[in-house]
Design an enzyme around this catalytic site. Structure first.
Site, PDB file in Angstrom:
ATOM      1  N   ARG A  55      -1.126 -37.281 -15.651  1.00  0.00           N
ATOM      2  CA  ARG A  55      -0.017 -36.338 -15.442  1.00  0.00           C
ATOM      3  C   ARG A  55       1.312 -37.099 -15.352  1.00  0.00           C
ATOM      4  NH1 ARG A  55       0.796 -35.066 -10.484  1.00  0.00           N
ATOM      5  NH2 ARG A  55      -1.332 -34.437  -9.991  1.00  0.00           N
ATOM      6  N   TYR A 107      16.203 -15.772 -26.898  1.00  0.00           N
ATOM      7  CA  TYR A 107      14.762 -15.607 -27.070  1.00  0.00           C
ATOM      8  C   TYR A 107      14.228 -14.686 -25.948  1.00  0.00           C
ATOM      9  CZ  TYR A 107       9.815 -16.659 -26.842  1.00  0.00           C
ATOM     10  OH  TYR A 107       8.456 -16.543 -26.785  1.00  0.00           O
ATOM     11  N   ASP A 177      19.133 -24.750 -26.139  1.00  0.00           N
ATOM     12  CA  ASP A 177      17.829 -24.530 -26.767  1.00  0.00           C
ATOM     13  C   ASP A 177      18.026 -24.768 -28.264  1.00  0.00           C
ATOM     14  OD1 ASP A 177      15.550 -23.528 -27.991  1.00  0.00           O
ATOM     15  OD2 ASP A 177      15.310 -21.881 -26.564  1.00  0.00           O
ATOM     16  N   LYS A 202       7.437 -24.514 -32.669  1.00  0.00           N
ATOM     17  CA  LYS A 202       8.084 -24.029 -33.884  1.00  0.00           C
ATOM     18  C   LYS A 202       8.261 -25.185 -34.885  1.00  0.00           C
ATOM     19  CE  LYS A 202       8.042 -20.446 -31.224  1.00  0.00           C
ATOM     20  NZ  LYS A 202       9.143 -20.047 -30.365  1.00  0.00           N
TER      21      LYS A 202
HETATM   22  C1  LIG Z   1       9.369 -19.611 -29.009  1.00  0.00           C
HETATM   23  C2  LIG Z   1      10.635 -19.939 -28.339  1.00  0.00           C
HETATM   24  C3  LIG Z   1      10.659 -20.322 -26.999  1.00  0.00           C
HETATM   25  C4  LIG Z   1       9.414 -20.354 -26.140  1.00  0.00           C
HETATM   26  O1  LIG Z   1       8.541 -21.366 -26.565  1.00  0.00           O
HETATM   27  P1  LIG Z   1       6.938 -21.309 -26.414  1.00  0.00           P
HETATM   28  O2  LIG Z   1       6.521 -22.576 -27.066  1.00  0.00           O
HETATM   29  O3  LIG Z   1       6.466 -20.086 -27.118  1.00  0.00           O
HETATM   30  O4  LIG Z   1       6.626 -21.261 -24.972  1.00  0.00           O
HETATM   31  C5  LIG Z   1      11.882 -20.659 -26.444  1.00  0.00           C
HETATM   32  N1  LIG Z   1      13.030 -20.600 -27.168  1.00  0.00           N
HETATM   33  C6  LIG Z   1      13.030 -20.224 -28.472  1.00  0.00           C
HETATM   34  C7  LIG Z   1      14.318 -20.184 -29.219  1.00  0.00           C
HETATM   35  C8  LIG Z   1      11.846 -19.876 -29.097  1.00  0.00           C
HETATM   36  O5  LIG Z   1      11.857 -19.495 -30.378  1.00  0.00           O
END
Ligand SMILES: *Cc1c(COP(=O)(O)O)cnc(C)c1O
Length: 371
Positions: A55, A107, A177, A202
């Site tokens: 961890r 999001y 983000d 993604k």
């Molecule tokens: C999908 C997404 C998230 C969340 O991510 P997860 O991997 O699904 O937990 C956060 N911000 C954006 C812009 C996203 O597209």
């Protein structure tokens, strides 16, 4: 050997392809080994190999974390179990009562998390729609600014540089983000942000087969604090998933080129399609959204598609089409989402790496069938 030399002397494409290579003097292994061991032998009392418990630090995760730090040009990179755990980790820094200024179009999962912590009385959120909104809302009361650019799903951009300049005046931390653009298109830390997060599920992972998150801090101070929090709370990326992320990252630059080329081709096609009301494509990256003149046809339109998959998520090699109203953004109350343009006529597209002719032909035959 190692990252320090690479960071200074090579192009990003080369760096990506080489992640994990030249790191294993004992075997010469080109691929990063997956270290499943949860615990590590101590040579003697008071000594450590540098690894104690998985961890805290894992050799496979460490390779991807260092690579993330290099890619975003930060001093500390962390790999988390999902994009949402990356968001949660970043928000573990601020004291109860802090004010956070955030993008209005966001999001859906981030919005839901913010609502939950606000309900518990932890933080107060102020949502703004554009750059001027950020500049007006940031004050001495602001602990942090949370930016999505481009926003999801309306694809509007703001200047990180301008917002960061205002935030700096008030000593507010700037968090971006960067899931949609990736560091290949936009490096928020170079533009003045303090922390970058990703849903590595993604583009960074890129194959719709991995749930992962990333956090990169510009300063060692914030990075070390976040690393401490991550070790404390435990939402780290597993060794196998760390390896999958390394594998995905190696082709990021090739994939982004094709994602972008396909998005441009699809946007050009959609703009001249008579059933389409509006196309939202900022000219960069592989994400776009569009509105139909008649939202009643959406169900039939989605049914006709043969190559695009009607599914949530984005950034993978397969092209996906999403209906934010009932999927990714369903947790935002209807009156709120419609007030800023997330209306029931909106579809969001993530172009994969297929041949653009096939993607356009698929859309064309679906429009033909419903007209
Ligand atoms: C999908 C997404 C998230 C969340 O991510 P997860 O991997 O699904 O937990 C956060 N911000 C954006 C812009 C996203 O597209």
């Amino acid at each position: 050997m190692g990252y320090e030399r690479q960071r200074n002397n090579i192009q990003t494409d080369t760096f990506l392809a080489q992640i994990g290579n030249h790191q294993n003097p004992m075997t010469g292994s080109i691929n990063t080994p997956i270290y499943f061991s949860t615990t590590y032998e101590h040579p003697t009392l008071g000594e450590s190999t540098g690894y104690d418990y998985t961890r805290t630090k894992n050799p496979t995760r460490e390779v991807v974390e260092n690579a993330l730090a290099v890619l975003e040009n930060g001093s500390v990179g962390l790999a988390t179990s999902s994009g949402m755990s990356a968001v949660q980790l970043v928000f573990s820094q601020f004291p109860v009562g802090s004010q956070i200024v955030a993008s209005r179009d966001l999001y859906g999962g981030s919005y839901r998390y913010f609502k939950e912590i606000e309900k518990l009385g932890m933080y107060q959120f102020v949502y703004v729609e554009d750059e001027a909104g950020f500049e007006k809302a940031i004050s001495a009361q602001t602990a942090a600014v949370f930016i999505e650019t481009p926003t999801n799903p309306l694809m509007t951009e703001v200047s990180i540089e301008k917002i960061a300049a205002v935030a700096k005046r008030y000593k507010a931390q700037v968090i971006v983000d960067n899931t949609f653009y990736t560091p290949l298109i936009q490096k928020p830390l170079d533009l003045g942000a303090d922390v970058v997060i990703h849903s590595a599920t993604k583009y960074l992972g890129g194959h719709n087969d991995l749930l992962a998150g990333a956090v990169v801090a510009r300063s060692k101070e914030i990075g070390d604090l976040l690393a401490y929090q991550l070790n404390t709370t435990g939402a780290v990326l597993s060794p196998f998933d760390s390896w999958l992320l390394i594998r995905g990252l190696k082709t990021l630059s090739l994939r982004m080129e094709r994602h972008e080329k396909n998005a441009q081709a699809v946007a050009d096609y959609l703009i001249q399609q008579p059933l389409v009301k509006e196309v939202m494509y900022p000219g960069r990256g592989g994400m776009l959204s569009f509105k139909l003149k008649d939202h009643q046809v959406i169900k039939d339109f989605l049914k006709q598609l043969l190559i695009f998959t009607f599914a949530e998520s984005l950034g993978g090699v397969e092209s996906l089409i999403t209906y934010p109203t009932t999927q990714t953004h369903a947790d935002i109350p209807q009156n709120v989402r419609e007030s800023y343009g997330l209306t029931p006529d909106l579809l969001r597209v993530s172009t994969g790496i297929e041949a653009s002719e096939d993607l356009i032909n698929d859309l064309r035959q679906a429009f033909e069938a419903i007209k």
